[in-house]
Write a protein that holds these residues in place. Sequence first.
Motif, mmCIF file in Angstrom:
data_model
loop_
_atom_site.group_PDB
_atom_site.id
_atom_site.type_symbol
_atom_site.label_atom_id
_atom_site.label_comp_id
_atom_site.label_asym_id
_atom_site.label_seq_id
_atom_site.Cartn_x
_atom_site.Cartn_y
_atom_site.Cartn_z
ATOM 1 N N MET A 119 58.832 51.920 48.408
ATOM 2 C CA MET A 119 58.058 50.766 47.943
ATOM 3 C C MET A 119 58.876 49.495 48.183
ATOM 4 S SD MET A 119 56.431 50.038 44.161
ATOM 5 C CE MET A 119 55.509 51.570 44.213
ATOM 6 N N SER A 120 58.272 48.483 48.781
ATOM 7 C CA SER A 120 59.002 47.262 49.117
ATOM 8 C C SER A 120 59.329 46.461 47.863
ATOM 9 C CB SER A 120 58.175 46.403 50.071
ATOM 10 O OG SER A 120 57.057 45.861 49.399
ATOM 11 N N LYS A 121 60.367 45.618 47.981
ATOM 12 C CA LYS A 121 60.782 44.787 46.849
ATOM 13 C C LYS A 121 59.671 43.818 46.471
ATOM 14 C CE LYS A 121 64.376 41.566 45.347
ATOM 15 N NZ LYS A 121 65.640 40.874 45.705
ATOM 16 N N GLY A 122 58.976 43.256 47.483
ATOM 17 C CA GLY A 122 57.897 42.318 47.196
ATOM 18 C C GLY A 122 56.779 42.957 46.403
ATOM 19 N N LEU A 123 56.450 44.214 46.741
ATOM 20 C CA LEU A 123 55.400 44.910 46.020
ATOM 21 C C LEU A 123 55.813 45.181 44.579
ATOM 22 C CD1 LEU A 123 52.666 46.308 45.979
ATOM 23 C CD2 LEU A 123 53.782 48.378 46.879
ATOM 24 N N VAL A 124 57.078 45.579 44.381
ATOM 25 C CA VAL A 124 57.585 45.836 43.028
ATOM 26 C C VAL A 124 57.517 44.564 42.185
ATOM 27 C CG1 VAL A 124 59.626 46.432 41.677
ATOM 28 C CG2 VAL A 124 59.071 47.736 43.742
ATOM 29 N N VAL A 125 57.942 43.437 42.770
ATOM 30 C CA VAL A 125 57.912 42.166 42.041
ATOM 31 C C VAL A 125 56.477 41.781 41.699
ATOM 32 C CG1 VAL A 125 58.364 39.686 42.217
ATOM 33 C CG2 VAL A 125 60.083 41.332 43.014
ATOM 34 N N GLY A 126 55.558 41.976 42.669
ATOM 35 C CA GLY A 126 54.159 41.647 42.413
ATOM 36 C C GLY A 126 53.564 42.483 41.292
ATOM 37 N N HIS A 165 55.228 43.885 38.877
ATOM 38 C CA HIS A 165 55.861 43.471 37.629
ATOM 39 C C HIS A 165 55.201 42.207 37.077
ATOM 40 C CE1 HIS A 165 58.968 42.976 34.607
ATOM 41 N NE2 HIS A 165 59.191 41.743 35.034
ATOM 42 N N HIS A 166 54.913 41.260 37.974
ATOM 43 C CA HIS A 166 54.260 40.017 37.537
ATOM 44 C C HIS A 166 52.892 40.311 36.920
ATOM 45 C CE1 HIS A 166 56.725 37.120 40.303
ATOM 46 N NE2 HIS A 166 57.412 37.587 39.282
ATOM 47 N N ARG A 167 52.134 41.189 37.557
ATOM 48 C CA ARG A 167 50.804 41.502 37.027
ATOM 49 C C ARG A 167 50.906 42.220 35.674
ATOM 50 N NH1 ARG A 167 49.603 42.186 42.599
ATOM 51 N NH2 ARG A 167 50.058 44.426 42.573
ATOM 52 N N PHE A 168 51.894 43.108 35.551
ATOM 53 C CA PHE A 168 52.084 43.812 34.281
ATOM 54 C C PHE A 168 52.428 42.832 33.160
ATOM 55 C CE2 PHE A 168 55.274 45.422 31.286
ATOM 56 C CZ PHE A 168 54.505 46.354 30.611
#
Length: 370
Positions: free
Chosen positions: A1-8, A10-13
Amino acid sequence: MSKGLVVGLHHRFVAARNRVLASPGFQRFAARCWLTRPVARRRARRLFDLVAGFVYSQTLAACLETGLIALLAEETQASAAIAARIGLSHEATLRLLRAGAAIGLVERVGDRWTLGSDGAALRGNGGIAEMVAHHRLLYADLADPVALLRGERAGTLAGYWDYDKASDSDAAVAAPYSRLMAASQPLVAAQILDCYRFARHRRLLDVGGGEGRFLESVGARVAGLELALFDLPAVGARAQTRLDSAGLGDRVTIHSGSFLVDPLPAGHDLITLVRVLHDHDDAPALALLRAVHAALPPGGRLLIAEPMAGTPGAEPAGDAYFGLYLLAMGSGRPRTPREIGAILAAAGFRTSRLVVTALPLTCRVMIACR
């Protein structure tokens, strides 16, 4: 899983979580439901403590300034006797005692009063009383925190730095801040001495050493180590008097000057900066570290000790307390170990590492090698 996807994700959560927690309907549900009620109560208490924190600190100030803490350290007392001793009416004394008991400073035992667990612990740290008195200035500066953040008003605490800006300052100007640092130094010094082996070195220079309390602690613990202190002339004179009284005069050399403009004396294989670096903005901090680097021999070490930002379990102390405290002082900021490591590298140090201390809330230690 890419870092950008993880950050995205997390932001939504976080956004979804905050919408739920901000909902009055969810808050009522959480307070009523047996499963979520303990969590709801803890969060409500934490939020209330944030709102009421100033009142708690002023309760502590009143307990210290009236002499209540010192009185109850001697023996248990009835409330009427306490009132007569601290100069308050019986009604006001009871109000103060109950407030102190609510925050753990005092404790009721039958019809008498004694120190609570936090009050007893406070007696073991003499620097706290000095800090509480010092907070009168800090709270005045924080009366309008937004104006302070916008730079629309100068902090009263900034006056403590007047002596730091001129090498010909007098002792009357230097005394208040030096006294505060000296009173709060023993606990910090003990942590430093417990986490690093000073006996491996021959000559120690404490830069910005104030009244010499840290060197006094080192001298008492480490035999044979030559000691030196570098600070402004008025401050160094106070240190000389203290260290002479401690029987260390023949082991200590006092060097006078401003570490912001004057070169540091060479010939020491260990230099210490104890609660000094975070008092300065990035440019003077880098200049100071370069001066330390120039003064150390190859293989010499620098020890930095201070509260640091991002300390696990003590984030409020670094980023909240010292963040605004140093803003009011008009100089410096708390830094993470990573940020300090970056400045050390820019100053020319080969390596740096974090050393574990017993109470990282009050002091963390970094060692850098030239």
